[in-house]
Design an enzyme around this catalytic site. Sequence first.
Site, PDB file in Angstrom:
ATOM      1  N   VAL A  13       0.874  -1.159  -0.016  1.00  0.00           N
ATOM      2  CA  VAL A  13       0.018   0.038  -0.197  1.00  0.00           C
ATOM      3  C   VAL A  13       0.833   1.258  -0.155  1.00  0.00           C
ATOM      4  O   VAL A  13       0.388   2.451  -0.249  1.00  0.00           O
ATOM      5  CB  VAL A  13      -1.031   0.067   1.274  1.00  0.00           C
ATOM      6  CG1 VAL A  13      -2.020  -0.877   0.828  1.00  0.00           C
ATOM      7  CG2 VAL A  13      -0.147  -0.075   2.452  1.00  0.00           C
ATOM      8  N   GLY A  77       5.493  -6.410  -4.342  1.00  0.00           N
ATOM      9  CA  GLY A  77       6.153  -7.181  -5.139  1.00  0.00           C
ATOM     10  C   GLY A  77       7.561  -6.164  -5.415  1.00  0.00           C
ATOM     11  O   GLY A  77       7.757  -5.053  -5.071  1.00  0.00           O
ATOM     12  N   TYR A 157      12.163 -12.662 -12.483  1.00  0.00           N
ATOM     13  CA  TYR A 157      11.005 -11.920 -12.083  1.00  0.00           C
ATOM     14  C   TYR A 157       9.927 -12.744 -12.965  1.00  0.00           C
ATOM     15  O   TYR A 157       8.642 -12.855 -12.706  1.00  0.00           O
ATOM     16  CB  TYR A 157      11.264 -10.468 -12.498  1.00  0.00           C
ATOM     17  CG  TYR A 157       9.894  -9.631 -12.346  1.00  0.00           C
ATOM     18  CD1 TYR A 157       9.636  -9.082 -11.225  1.00  0.00           C
ATOM     19  CD2 TYR A 157       9.200  -9.393 -13.501  1.00  0.00           C
ATOM     20  CE1 TYR A 157       8.378  -8.311 -10.959  1.00  0.00           C
ATOM     21  CE2 TYR A 157       8.048  -8.689 -13.403  1.00  0.00           C
ATOM     22  CZ  TYR A 157       7.845  -8.170 -11.949  1.00  0.00           C
ATOM     23  OH  TYR A 157       6.464  -7.391 -12.033  1.00  0.00           O
TER      24      TYR A 157
HETATM   25  N1  LIG Z   1       5.311  -1.177 -12.314  1.00  0.00           N
HETATM   26  C1  LIG Z   1       5.343  -1.915 -13.265  1.00  0.00           C
HETATM   27  O1  LIG Z   1       5.524  -1.694 -14.352  1.00  0.00           O
HETATM   28  C2  LIG Z   1       4.506  -3.197 -12.972  1.00  0.00           C
HETATM   29  C3  LIG Z   1       4.408  -3.868 -14.137  1.00  0.00           C
HETATM   30  C4  LIG Z   1       3.666  -5.253 -14.013  1.00  0.00           C
HETATM   31  C5  LIG Z   1       3.388  -5.476 -12.561  1.00  0.00           C
HETATM   32  N2  LIG Z   1       3.701  -5.005 -11.658  1.00  0.00           N
HETATM   33  C6  LIG Z   1       3.739  -5.607 -10.322  1.00  0.00           C
HETATM   34  O2  LIG Z   1       2.846  -4.450  -9.464  1.00  0.00           O
HETATM   35  C7  LIG Z   1       3.047  -4.698  -8.125  1.00  0.00           C
HETATM   36  C8  LIG Z   1       3.172  -3.387  -7.437  1.00  0.00           C
HETATM   37  O3  LIG Z   1       4.135  -3.003  -8.093  1.00  0.00           O
HETATM   38  P1  LIG Z   1       4.258  -1.409  -8.109  1.00  0.00           P
HETATM   39  O4  LIG Z   1       4.712  -1.060  -9.397  1.00  0.00           O
HETATM   40  O5  LIG Z   1       3.307  -0.575  -7.518  1.00  0.00           O
HETATM   41  O6  LIG Z   1       5.933  -1.299  -7.314  1.00  0.00           O
HETATM   42  P2  LIG Z   1       6.219  -0.205  -6.149  1.00  0.00           P
HETATM   43  O7  LIG Z   1       7.664  -0.493  -5.781  1.00  0.00           O
HETATM   44  O8  LIG Z   1       5.633   0.864  -6.493  1.00  0.00           O
HETATM   45  O9  LIG Z   1       5.431  -0.772  -4.998  1.00  0.00           O
HETATM   46  C9  LIG Z   1       5.535  -2.233  -4.601  1.00  0.00           C
HETATM   47  C10 LIG Z   1       5.196  -2.064  -2.638  1.00  0.00           C
HETATM   48  O10 LIG Z   1       5.330  -3.320  -2.350  1.00  0.00           O
HETATM   49  C11 LIG Z   1       6.225  -3.258  -1.144  1.00  0.00           C
HETATM   50  N3  LIG Z   1       7.106  -4.040  -0.798  1.00  0.00           N
HETATM   51  C12 LIG Z   1       8.119  -4.825  -1.593  1.00  0.00           C
HETATM   52  N4  LIG Z   1       8.730  -5.859  -0.827  1.00  0.00           N
HETATM   53  C13 LIG Z   1       8.180  -5.863   0.193  1.00  0.00           C
HETATM   54  C14 LIG Z   1       8.093  -6.824   1.162  1.00  0.00           C
HETATM   55  N5  LIG Z   1       9.187  -7.885   1.321  1.00  0.00           N
HETATM   56  N6  LIG Z   1       7.232  -6.700   2.337  1.00  0.00           N
HETATM   57  C15 LIG Z   1       6.212  -5.760   2.441  1.00  0.00           C
HETATM   58  N7  LIG Z   1       5.988  -4.886   1.422  1.00  0.00           N
HETATM   59  C16 LIG Z   1       6.908  -5.006   0.365  1.00  0.00           C
HETATM   60  C17 LIG Z   1       6.958  -1.872  -1.272  1.00  0.00           C
HETATM   61  O11 LIG Z   1       7.330  -1.276  -0.022  1.00  0.00           O
HETATM   62  C18 LIG Z   1       6.040  -0.980  -2.203  1.00  0.00           C
HETATM   63  O12 LIG Z   1       5.332  -0.089  -1.058  1.00  0.00           O
HETATM   64  C19 LIG Z   1       4.263  -5.841  -8.105  1.00  0.00           C
HETATM   65  O13 LIG Z   1       3.822  -6.921  -7.575  1.00  0.00           O
HETATM   66  C20 LIG Z   1       4.863  -5.587  -9.262  1.00  0.00           C
HETATM   67  O14 LIG Z   1       5.510  -6.731  -9.754  1.00  0.00           O
HETATM   68  C21 LIG Z   1       4.511  -3.746 -11.756  1.00  0.00           C
END
Ligand SMILES: NC(=O)c1ccc[n+]([C@@H]2O[C@H](COP(=O)([O-])OP(=O)(O)OC[C@H]3O[C@@H](n4cnc5c(N)ncnc54)[C@H](O)[C@@H]3O)[C@@H](O)[C@H]2O)c1
Length: 255
Positions: A13, A77, A157
């Site tokens: 979040v 993630g 990944y």
């Molecule tokens: N941004 C992209 O292009 C993209 C594309 C496809 C999928 N995703 C997926 O979407 C999801 C969200 O990614 P996002 O882009 O919002 O990234 P982001 O880095 O903005 O947010 C990820 C959040 O996960 C938290 N997190 C990471 N590791 C953690 C842990 N060990 N314990 C608790 N919290 C943890 C982080 O603190 C962060 O708040 C992820 O699963 C990512 O793989 C992202």
Amino acid sequence: MQLQGKTIVVTGVSSGIGSEVVRLARFAGARVIGIDRNDPSLSLDGFVKADLSTPAAIDAAVAQLPERVDALCNIAGVPGTAPAKLVGEVNYLGLRHLTERVLPRIARGGAIVNVASILGAEWPQRVNEHKALAQAKGFEAGAHWLRDHPVPQATCYQYFKEALIVWSTVQSQEWFLQHGVRMNCVAPGPVFTPILGDFVAMLGEDRVQADAHRMLRPAFADEIAPVIAWLCSDASRWVSGANVPVDGGLASTYL
Ligand SMILES: NC(=O)c1ccc[n+]([C@@H]2O[C@H](COP(=O)([O-])OP(=O)(O)OC[C@H]3O[C@@H](n4cnc5c(N)ncnc54)[C@H](O)[C@@H]3O)[C@@H](O)[C@H]2O)c1
């Protein structure tokens, strides 16, 4: 979209897509409890600070959640620039463990939404491997299976997003039949969030350029969040075991 009266647990979040889901779900009437390793910078109805990479930390976090929840959104993630072991722990093993621990608290008619990725689209090439990993039930058995079947850093990944899609699909029907709880994946293409740069580093300039010509632009996080929220809502009550691409059509260009 109605989420009135629902209690939703959302991981990740404190940034990106997770933050947008919090905003939207609360606006739609849900009570949202967040989990993240970092402190959030937005309003929540509850927050548990936890590192979702270890079973002990996950169990401690679950103990602080409400006794009854309506939905769980697994959004936290890490990108493939993190060590492969950590990617497996956060993006797959920990997600699975959290989901199994929260399931008994999810009311009938409830939902689980897992954020996968367009980078998991090649799961059919390794489906038997991913099914075998899905059969290694529990965090420790999964970690043991992975020690016997090491995952290359360069594609870790993609591997764990593929594995997530396969586990979600094979596990979903049992939980729907036995518990009345739906489980689906959402597969975003590139999204403007703080980890977008990590994906560029991870994939390399050639792949990024190739994809750039096949889409209008990366998504904004508020274009992913409505699909996640919809999958939590009763409007999607007959949708289970699906992997929904939210990528501006990018995956369709791979055919
Ligand atoms: N941004 C992209 O292009 C993209 C594309 C496809 C999928 N995703 C997926 O979407 C999801 C969200 O990614 P996002 O882009 O919002 O990234 P982001 O880095 O903005 O947010 C990820 C959040 O996960 C938290 N997190 C990471 N590791 C953690 C842990 N060990 N314990 C608790 N919290 C943890 C982080 O603190 C962060 O708040 C992820 O699963 C990512 O793989 C992202």
